[in-house]
Design a protein around this motif. Structure first.
Motif, PDB file in Angstrom:
ATOM      1  N   VAL A  28       0.838  -1.211   0.000  1.00  0.00           N
ATOM      2  CA  VAL A  28       0.000   0.000   0.000  1.00  0.00           C
ATOM      3  C   VAL A  28       0.868   1.255   0.000  1.00  0.00           C
ATOM      4  O   VAL A  28       2.015   1.231   0.467  1.00  0.00           O
ATOM      5  CB  VAL A  28      -0.951   0.023   1.227  1.00  0.00           C
ATOM      6  N   HIS A  29       0.297   2.346  -0.517  1.00  0.00           N
ATOM      7  CA  HIS A  29       1.017   3.627  -0.541  1.00  0.00           C
ATOM      8  C   HIS A  29       1.066   4.272   0.831  1.00  0.00           C
ATOM      9  O   HIS A  29       1.988   4.986   1.170  1.00  0.00           O
ATOM     10  CB  HIS A  29       0.337   4.603  -1.511  1.00  0.00           C
ATOM     11  N   HIS A  30       0.015   4.052   1.608  1.00  0.00           N
ATOM     12  CA  HIS A  30       0.045   4.564   2.978  1.00  0.00           C
ATOM     13  C   HIS A  30      -0.669   3.563   3.873  1.00  0.00           C
ATOM     14  O   HIS A  30      -1.507   2.786   3.395  1.00  0.00           O
ATOM     15  CB  HIS A  30      -0.617   5.944   3.077  1.00  0.00           C
ATOM     16  N   TYR A  31      -0.331   3.592   5.156  1.00  0.00           N
ATOM     17  CA  TYR A  31      -0.938   2.637   6.086  1.00  0.00           C
ATOM     18  C   TYR A  31      -2.398   3.013   6.315  1.00  0.00           C
ATOM     19  O   TYR A  31      -2.695   4.159   6.646  1.00  0.00           O
ATOM     20  CB  TYR A  31      -0.164   2.633   7.413  1.00  0.00           C
ATOM     21  N   PRO A  32      -3.334   2.096   6.112  1.00  0.00           N
ATOM     22  CA  PRO A  32      -4.753   2.458   6.212  1.00  0.00           C
ATOM     23  C   PRO A  32      -5.181   2.831   7.638  1.00  0.00           C
ATOM     24  O   PRO A  32      -4.626   2.303   8.598  1.00  0.00           O
ATOM     25  CB  PRO A  32      -5.482   1.182   5.769  1.00  0.00           C
ATOM     26  N   ALA A  33      -6.149   3.696   7.716  1.00  0.00           N
ATOM     27  CA  ALA A  33      -6.756   4.009   9.024  1.00  0.00           C
ATOM     28  C   ALA A  33      -7.806   2.944   9.310  1.00  0.00           C
ATOM     29  O   ALA A  33      -8.290   2.274   8.384  1.00  0.00           O
ATOM     30  CB  ALA A  33      -7.408   5.386   8.961  1.00  0.00           C
TER      31      ALA A  33
ATOM     32  N   ASP B 159     -11.022   1.024   9.612  1.00  0.00           N
ATOM     33  CA  ASP B 159     -12.314   1.080   8.908  1.00  0.00           C
ATOM     34  C   ASP B 159     -12.229   1.796   7.556  1.00  0.00           C
ATOM     35  O   ASP B 159     -13.249   2.076   6.934  1.00  0.00           O
ATOM     36  CB  ASP B 159     -13.380   1.738   9.800  1.00  0.00           C
ATOM     37  N   GLU B 160     -10.998   2.105   7.089  1.00  0.00           N
ATOM     38  CA  GLU B 160     -10.848   2.714   5.772  1.00  0.00           C
ATOM     39  C   GLU B 160     -11.031   1.635   4.687  1.00  0.00           C
ATOM     40  O   GLU B 160     -10.822   0.441   4.957  1.00  0.00           O
ATOM     41  CB  GLU B 160      -9.425   3.311   5.655  1.00  0.00           C
ATOM     42  N   ASP B 161     -11.429   2.037   3.515  1.00  0.00           N
ATOM     43  CA  ASP B 161     -11.584   1.110   2.384  1.00  0.00           C
ATOM     44  C   ASP B 161     -10.537   1.518   1.346  1.00  0.00           C
ATOM     45  O   ASP B 161     -10.707   2.514   0.657  1.00  0.00           O
ATOM     46  CB  ASP B 161     -13.016   1.247   1.842  1.00  0.00           C
ATOM     47  N   VAL B 162      -9.426   0.791   1.285  1.00  0.00           N
ATOM     48  CA  VAL B 162      -8.318   1.233   0.409  1.00  0.00           C
ATOM     49  C   VAL B 162      -8.065   0.236  -0.714  1.00  0.00           C
ATOM     50  O   VAL B 162      -8.389  -0.936  -0.615  1.00  0.00           O
ATOM     51  CB  VAL B 162      -6.992   1.422   1.184  1.00  0.00           C
ATOM     52  N   ARG B 163      -7.476   0.735  -1.788  1.00  0.00           N
ATOM     53  CA  ARG B 163      -6.993  -0.136  -2.866  1.00  0.00           C
ATOM     54  C   ARG B 163      -5.481  -0.276  -2.679  1.00  0.00           C
ATOM     55  O   ARG B 163      -4.810   0.711  -2.354  1.00  0.00           O
ATOM     56  CB  ARG B 163      -7.267   0.493  -4.246  1.00  0.00           C
ATOM     57  N   CYS B 164      -4.965  -1.485  -2.897  1.00  0.00           N
ATOM     58  CA  CYS B 164      -3.515  -1.653  -2.741  1.00  0.00           C
ATOM     59  C   CYS B 164      -2.824  -1.451  -4.087  1.00  0.00           C
ATOM     60  O   CYS B 164      -3.453  -1.501  -5.142  1.00  0.00           O
ATOM     61  CB  CYS B 164      -3.198  -3.014  -2.131  1.00  0.00           C
ATOM     62  N   VAL B 165      -1.513  -1.239  -4.015  1.00  0.00           N
ATOM     63  CA  VAL B 165      -0.710  -1.089  -5.228  1.00  0.00           C
ATOM     64  C   VAL B 165      -0.531  -2.467  -5.865  1.00  0.00           C
ATOM     65  O   VAL B 165      -0.559  -2.626  -7.076  1.00  0.00           O
ATOM     66  CB  VAL B 165       0.680  -0.518  -4.866  1.00  0.00           C
ATOM     67  N   ASP B 166      -0.360  -3.461  -5.012  1.00  0.00           N
ATOM     68  CA  ASP B 166      -0.210  -4.829  -5.506  1.00  0.00           C
ATOM     69  C   ASP B 166      -0.593  -5.780  -4.375  1.00  0.00           C
ATOM     70  O   ASP B 166      -0.502  -5.430  -3.192  1.00  0.00           O
ATOM     71  CB  ASP B 166       1.247  -5.074  -5.938  1.00  0.00           C
TER      72      ASP B 166
ATOM     73  N   ILE C  13       0.451  -6.243   5.685  1.00  0.00           N
ATOM     74  CA  ILE C  13       0.384  -4.938   5.017  1.00  0.00           C
ATOM     75  C   ILE C  13       1.794  -4.374   4.966  1.00  0.00           C
ATOM     76  O   ILE C  13       2.453  -4.200   5.998  1.00  0.00           O
ATOM     77  CB  ILE C  13      -0.543  -3.975   5.778  1.00  0.00           C
ATOM     78  N   ILE C  14       2.278  -4.153   3.747  1.00  0.00           N
ATOM     79  CA  ILE C  14       3.600  -3.532   3.559  1.00  0.00           C
ATOM     80  C   ILE C  14       3.354  -2.083   3.170  1.00  0.00           C
ATOM     81  O   ILE C  14       2.777  -1.803   2.113  1.00  0.00           O
ATOM     82  CB  ILE C  14       4.383  -4.205   2.406  1.00  0.00           C
ATOM     83  N   ASN C  15       3.795  -1.193   4.030  1.00  0.00           N
ATOM     84  CA  ASN C  15       3.683   0.233   3.718  1.00  0.00           C
ATOM     85  C   ASN C  15       4.895   0.626   2.877  1.00  0.00           C
ATOM     86  O   ASN C  15       6.024   0.662   3.381  1.00  0.00           O
ATOM     87  CB  ASN C  15       3.641   1.031   5.030  1.00  0.00           C
ATOM     88  N   MET C  16       4.671   0.878   1.588  1.00  0.00           N
ATOM     89  CA  MET C  16       5.797   1.114   0.679  1.00  0.00           C
ATOM     90  C   MET C  16       6.520   2.420   0.949  1.00  0.00           C
ATOM     91  O   MET C  16       7.636   2.626   0.456  1.00  0.00           O
ATOM     92  CB  MET C  16       5.315   1.048  -0.764  1.00  0.00           C
ATOM     93  N   GLN C  17       5.906   3.306   1.736  1.00  0.00           N
ATOM     94  CA  GLN C  17       6.606   4.547   2.087  1.00  0.00           C
ATOM     95  C   GLN C  17       7.727   4.300   3.094  1.00  0.00           C
ATOM     96  O   GLN C  17       8.759   4.953   3.063  1.00  0.00           O
ATOM     97  CB  GLN C  17       5.612   5.525   2.709  1.00  0.00           C
ATOM     98  N   THR C  18       7.471   3.348   4.000  1.00  0.00           N
ATOM     99  CA  THR C  18       8.433   3.126   5.091  1.00  0.00           C
ATOM    100  C   THR C  18       9.043   1.735   5.053  1.00  0.00           C
ATOM    101  O   THR C  18      10.049   1.482   5.725  1.00  0.00           O
ATOM    102  CB  THR C  18       7.723   3.257   6.451  1.00  0.00           C
ATOM    103  N   GLY C  19       8.407   0.813   4.320  1.00  0.00           N
ATOM    104  CA  GLY C  19       8.852  -0.587   4.319  1.00  0.00           C
ATOM    105  C   GLY C  19       8.330  -1.371   5.513  1.00  0.00           C
ATOM    106  O   GLY C  19       8.657  -2.555   5.661  1.00  0.00           O
TER     107      GLY C  19
ATOM    108  N   PRO D   4      19.379   0.420   2.189  1.00  0.00           N
ATOM    109  CA  PRO D   4      19.206   0.401   0.734  1.00  0.00           C
ATOM    110  C   PRO D   4      18.787   1.801   0.264  1.00  0.00           C
ATOM    111  O   PRO D   4      18.462   2.656   1.097  1.00  0.00           O
ATOM    112  CB  PRO D   4      18.077  -0.607   0.530  1.00  0.00           C
ATOM    113  N   GLU D   5      18.776   1.996  -1.053  1.00  0.00           N
ATOM    114  CA  GLU D   5      18.354   3.302  -1.583  1.00  0.00           C
ATOM    115  C   GLU D   5      17.005   3.718  -1.010  1.00  0.00           C
ATOM    116  O   GLU D   5      16.800   4.839  -0.579  1.00  0.00           O
ATOM    117  CB  GLU D   5      18.251   3.193  -3.096  1.00  0.00           C
ATOM    118  N   LYS D   6      16.076   2.753  -1.002  1.00  0.00           N
ATOM    119  CA  LYS D   6      14.764   3.002  -0.379  1.00  0.00           C
ATOM    120  C   LYS D   6      14.323   1.722   0.318  1.00  0.00           C
ATOM    121  O   LYS D   6      14.417   0.644  -0.260  1.00  0.00           O
ATOM    122  CB  LYS D   6      13.756   3.394  -1.479  1.00  0.00           C
ATOM    123  N   VAL D   7      13.885   1.860   1.560  1.00  0.00           N
ATOM    124  CA  VAL D   7      13.379   0.692   2.283  1.00  0.00           C
ATOM    125  C   VAL D   7      11.946   0.450   1.816  1.00  0.00           C
ATOM    126  O   VAL D   7      11.073   1.299   2.004  1.00  0.00           O
ATOM    127  CB  VAL D   7      13.413   0.950   3.808  1.00  0.00           C
ATOM    128  N   VAL D   8      11.711  -0.694   1.166  1.00  0.00           N
ATOM    129  CA  VAL D   8      10.358  -0.941   0.634  1.00  0.00           C
ATOM    130  C   VAL D   8       9.638  -2.123   1.284  1.00  0.00           C
ATOM    131  O   VAL D   8       8.413  -2.194   1.285  1.00  0.00           O
ATOM    132  CB  VAL D   8      10.348  -1.152  -0.909  1.00  0.00           C
TER     133      VAL D   8
END
Ligand code: ADP
Ligand code: FRU
Length: 304
Positions: free
Chosen positions: A25-30, A32-39, A104-110, A252-256
């Motif tokens: 996900v692009h951000h960690y859901p709150a 009761d949120e309804d989110v779409r994941c990146v993958d 849930i993998i938060n791609m902003q922070t890994g 790493p360059e970015k922690v994913v």
């Protein structure tokens, strides 16, 4: 370790194989949120299974042993182990659902948030373990779970070690004190290499990795090495003689994706020690390869 028959023997990783369902996900859901994941995808999971794949990728002949669901839903996790060339011929099948982790993998922070369902899966027993021909192995790592049975399995290896023909046939034993709920205290004095997680260390009241390895060295058997990984702070290790090493994390360059960073660290340290590196170099390998893993999704193509 000398360049003898030992080189041809396997490393055995004993513990869990589960199904991880990853949501990137692009951000960690709150709540009761309804989110779409990146993958979203399935990946095999479990500490022993993850470490086995990393060890095998690094070129070590590696076998995984555990209780595995015989149901169709488990076939992809088992196949993934085989795709990593991990040997699986002694797994014990059980007609239970495969344990599953929703991650849930938060791609902003890994960061990886894990909700695990054990789903009443059977555990490997000492009786299952006693069917192995221990001559095939040079190192056996027990994931720290199901400790009463693991204690008996370690007893079987101790018995074997007491009767080997040459010191080269002695099997090295390791374990990880990872989840405090498993009450692993009585396994600590049994192993040659002890891994300790940050979570376990904190549950003992230790504030950092150096304090952890120093204090736990007083509880291990003679000759034992102790290591403790501490997330982005890197890891520490101490030899049986009390020489302490710290290694910083390799950012790493970015922690994913930090899922299984600890499993990767353990595997890489075992790989180093199997090849005869000292503790300082093994610690460095552990941090470097675990850092590589944090910079990518999953475990493919990790290298030394
Ligand atoms: P676990 O997966 O068991 O929680 P840790 O978080 O302690 O394990 O991580 C194990 C090792 O992975 C650390 O010692 C470090 O070398 C590496 N690692 C973990 N998080 C990061 C990060 N954010 N950046 C770089 N390396 C990391
Ligand atoms: C990562 C991991 C996951 C699994 C979970 C089980 O260390 O092994 O693959 O879902 O921990 O606790």
């Amino acid at each position: 370790m000398s360049a003898t028959g030992k080189q041809r023997k396997r490393v055995l990783m004993v513990g869990l194989l589960c199904q991880d369902i990853l949501n990137l996900v692009h951000h960690y859901p709150a709540e009761d949120e309804d989110v779409r994941c990146v993958d979203q995808f399935w990946q095999k999971g479990g500490n022993a299974a993850n470490s086995a794949c990393v060890l095998s990728s690094l070129g070590e002949s590696t076998e995984y042993l555990g209780a595995v669901s015989s149901r169709a839903e488990a076939s992809s996790a088992l196949q993934e182990l085989r795709d990593f060339s991990v040997l699986t011929e002694h797994v014990v099948y059980s007609d239970c659902p495969i344990p599953t982790s929703c991650v849930i993998i938060n791609m902003q922070t890994g960061s990886r948030t894990i909700v695990h369902g054990h789903r009443n899966m059977a555990e490997l027993t000492a009786e299952d373990f006693s069917n192995l021909d221990l001559h095939q192995y040079k190192w056996i790592h027990f994931e720290g779970r199901n400790t009463a049975e693991v204690c008996k399995m370690m007893g079987i290896v101790e018995e074997y070690n007491n009767n080997v023909a040459t010191p080269d046939d002695v099997i090295i034993l390791s374990t990880e004190c990872e989840k405090p709920k498993y009450k692993m205290g009585h396994l600590i004095p049994k192993v040659d290499v002890l891994f300790v997680s940050k979570e376990y260390a904190e549950s003992c009241g230790f504030c950092n990795a150096e304090e952890t390895v120093t204090k736990l060295l007083q509880r291990v058997k003679k000759g034992c090495t102790v290591l403790c990984a501490w997330g982005d702070q890197g890891a520490d290790g101490i030899t049986s003689g009390g020489t302490h090493y710290h290694c910083q994390a390799f950012a790493p360059e970015k922690v994913v994706d930090t899922l299984g960073a600890g499993d990767t660290f353990n595997a890489s340290v075992i790989w180093g020690l199997c090849r005869g590196t000292g503790l300082e170099e093994a610690l460095r390998l552990g941090c470097r390869i675990a850092g590589q893993k944090c910079g990518q999704v999953g475990y493919k193509n990790l290298h030394s």
